[in-house]
Scaffold this motif. Structure first.
Motif, PDB file in Angstrom:
ATOM      1  N   HIS A   1       2.431  10.033  -4.096  1.00  0.00           N
ATOM      2  CA  HIS A   1       2.767   9.973  -5.518  1.00  0.00           C
ATOM      3  C   HIS A   1       4.264   9.714  -5.698  1.00  0.00           C
TER       4      HIS A   1
ATOM      5  N   THR B   1       0.854  -1.187   0.000  1.00  0.00           N
ATOM      6  CA  THR B   1       0.000   0.000   0.000  1.00  0.00           C
ATOM      7  C   THR B   1       0.885   1.230   0.000  1.00  0.00           C
TER       8      THR B   1
ATOM      9  N   HIS C   1       0.975   5.550  -0.154  1.00  0.00           N
ATOM     10  CA  HIS C   1       0.153   6.721   0.130  1.00  0.00           C
ATOM     11  C   HIS C   1       0.606   7.973  -0.613  1.00  0.00           C
TER      12      HIS C   1
ATOM     13  N   ASN D   1      -3.248   8.793   2.923  1.00  0.00           N
ATOM     14  CA  ASN D   1      -4.036   9.050   1.722  1.00  0.00           C
ATOM     15  C   ASN D   1      -5.417   8.412   1.863  1.00  0.00           C
ATOM     16  N   VAL D   2      -6.450   9.156   1.499  1.00  0.00           N
ATOM     17  CA  VAL D   2      -7.812   8.620   1.595  1.00  0.00           C
ATOM     18  C   VAL D   2      -8.072   7.563   0.525  1.00  0.00           C
ATOM     19  N   GLN D   3      -7.238   7.545  -0.522  1.00  0.00           N
ATOM     20  CA  GLN D   3      -7.374   6.547  -1.586  1.00  0.00           C
ATOM     21  C   GLN D   3      -5.981   6.057  -1.980  1.00  0.00           C
ATOM     22  N   PRO D   4      -5.352   5.262  -1.126  1.00  0.00           N
ATOM     23  CA  PRO D   4      -3.990   4.797  -1.418  1.00  0.00           C
ATOM     24  C   PRO D   4      -3.960   3.788  -2.557  1.00  0.00           C
ATOM     25  N   VAL D   5      -2.782   3.578  -3.089  1.00  0.00           N
ATOM     26  CA  VAL D   5      -2.578   2.577  -4.138  1.00  0.00           C
ATOM     27  C   VAL D   5      -2.235   1.243  -3.482  1.00  0.00           C
ATOM     28  N   ARG D   6      -2.981   0.200  -3.831  1.00  0.00           N
ATOM     29  CA  ARG D   6      -2.696  -1.149  -3.319  1.00  0.00           C
ATOM     30  C   ARG D   6      -2.401  -2.064  -4.494  1.00  0.00           C
TER      31      ARG D   6
END
Length: 258
Positions: A23, A19, A21, A112-117
C-alpha cells in the motif's frame, strides 16, 4: 535496388506494466487529492503519472532548444540519483538485518497475493527512472515489513524507515512540480529578445555551460543544431513511438562510417 523500396512500417510498441505489492508504494503512485474534512485540510500530493507527464514536458521543451528545460533535466536527474542512493542505502540496512535470521529458519519473500498491476506509458527516460525508484521502494517496504514481522526491528524504526524512503520519492515529485515552461530557445537568449528578457526576469539567469549546451543531462535529447545532418538519420514525426525516436537519435549521434 533495395534503397528504392519504400517500406510501409508501423510504429514500434512494447507493452509495459508495473506491479506493486505494498500500500505504501501504491499510495505514492496514485498521490493524494486535497481534502477538507472535520476542519482539517490536506494538501494535494501528485502521483507518478503526473510526475511522468512533467518529465515528458521537460524533455519535449529541451528538444526545442529550451535551455531552461535542459537545466531542469539536470536538476531532476541529480535529484533522482540522490533518491535512489538513499533508498539503496536503506535497502542495505534491511538486508544486513535479515541476515541475522538463524540459518535453521527459512523465510520466503513476502509477496502480495493480489498485487496492483498498472500499464506504463512513458516517453522520457527520467520518467522510467522515477518508476524504477518506486519499484525499489516497493521492494524496500516489503522487506521492512518483513523485518518488523520477524522481530528484527521495532514498530518505531519500521515507520521511520518507511517514511524516509517515501520522503525521497515525494521530494522528487515536489521538485518536478516547480517546473514551469519558459517558452524560449538558446537563439532567443543570444538575441536578447523580448521572450528571453521575460524568461530571465521570471526564472533567473542560467549557468553559462547550460546555455552553451556543454553541460546537459545524460538523458537530454539531441539539440536541434545537432540533428538532421546524418545520411543515416530517419525523419520522424511527433506521433512516432518513443523507441523509434530513441533509435533515430542514436543513429544521428554515430560518426559516419561507424
Amino acid at each position: 535496388m533495395a534503397d528504392n523500396i519504400a517500406l510501409n512500417l508501423g510504429s514500434l510498441r512494447s507493452d509495459m506494466s508495473i506491479t506493486m505489492h505494498t500500500h505504501h508504494a501504491a499510495r505514492l503512485w496514485f498521490g493524494r487529492r486535497k481534502t477538507e474534512e472535520s476542519g482539517q485540510s490536506s494538501h494535494t500530493i501528485i502521483g507518478m503519472p503526473r510526475f511522468i507527464t512533467l518529465m515528458d514536458q521537460m524533455k519535449n521543451a529541451a528538444a526545442q532548444n529550451d535551455p531552461y528545460a535542459d537545466h531542469w533535466l539536470i536538476r531532476m536527474e541529480e535529484r533522482l540519483e540522490a533518491a535512489r542512493a538513499e533508498i539503496q542505502a536503506l535497502a542495505q540496512q534491511i538486508d544486513d538485518l535479515l541476515k541475522k535470521v538463524p540459518p535453521a529458519i527459512s523465510i520466503a519473500e513476502n509477496l502480495n497475493v493480489q498485487p496492483v498491476r498498472l500499464p506504463l506509458f512513458i516517453g522520457c527516460q527520467l520518467g522510467y527512472i522515477g518508476v524504477y525508484l518506486l519499484t525499489e521502494y516497493d521492494t524496500l517496504a516489503r522487506r521492512i515489513l518483513l523485518a518488523h514481522h520477524t522481530a528484527l526491528i521495532g514498530r518505531k524504526l519500521m515507520e521511520q524507515m518507511l517514511d524516509r524512503g517515501a520522503h525521497e520519492i515525494r521530494s522528487c515529485y515536489g521538485l518536478a512540480q516547480q517546473y514551469r515552461h519558459a517558452g524560449v530557445t538558446r537563439d532567443d537568449i543570444a538575441a536578447n529578445n523580448a521572450r528571453a528578457r521575460d524568461a530571465i526576469e521570471k526564472y533567473g539567469q542560467l549557468p553559462q555551460d547550460v546555455l552553451e549546451g556543454t553541460v546537459r543531462s545524460s538523458y537530454a535529447p539531441a539539440l536541434p543544431q545537432l540533428r538532421g545532418g546524418s545520411d543515416t538519420a530517419t525523419e520522424l514525426g511527433a506521433g512516432d513511438s518513443v523507441l523509434e525516436q530513441s533509435a533515430a537519435a542514436e543513429l544521428e549521434d554515430e560518426p559516419n562510417g561507424a
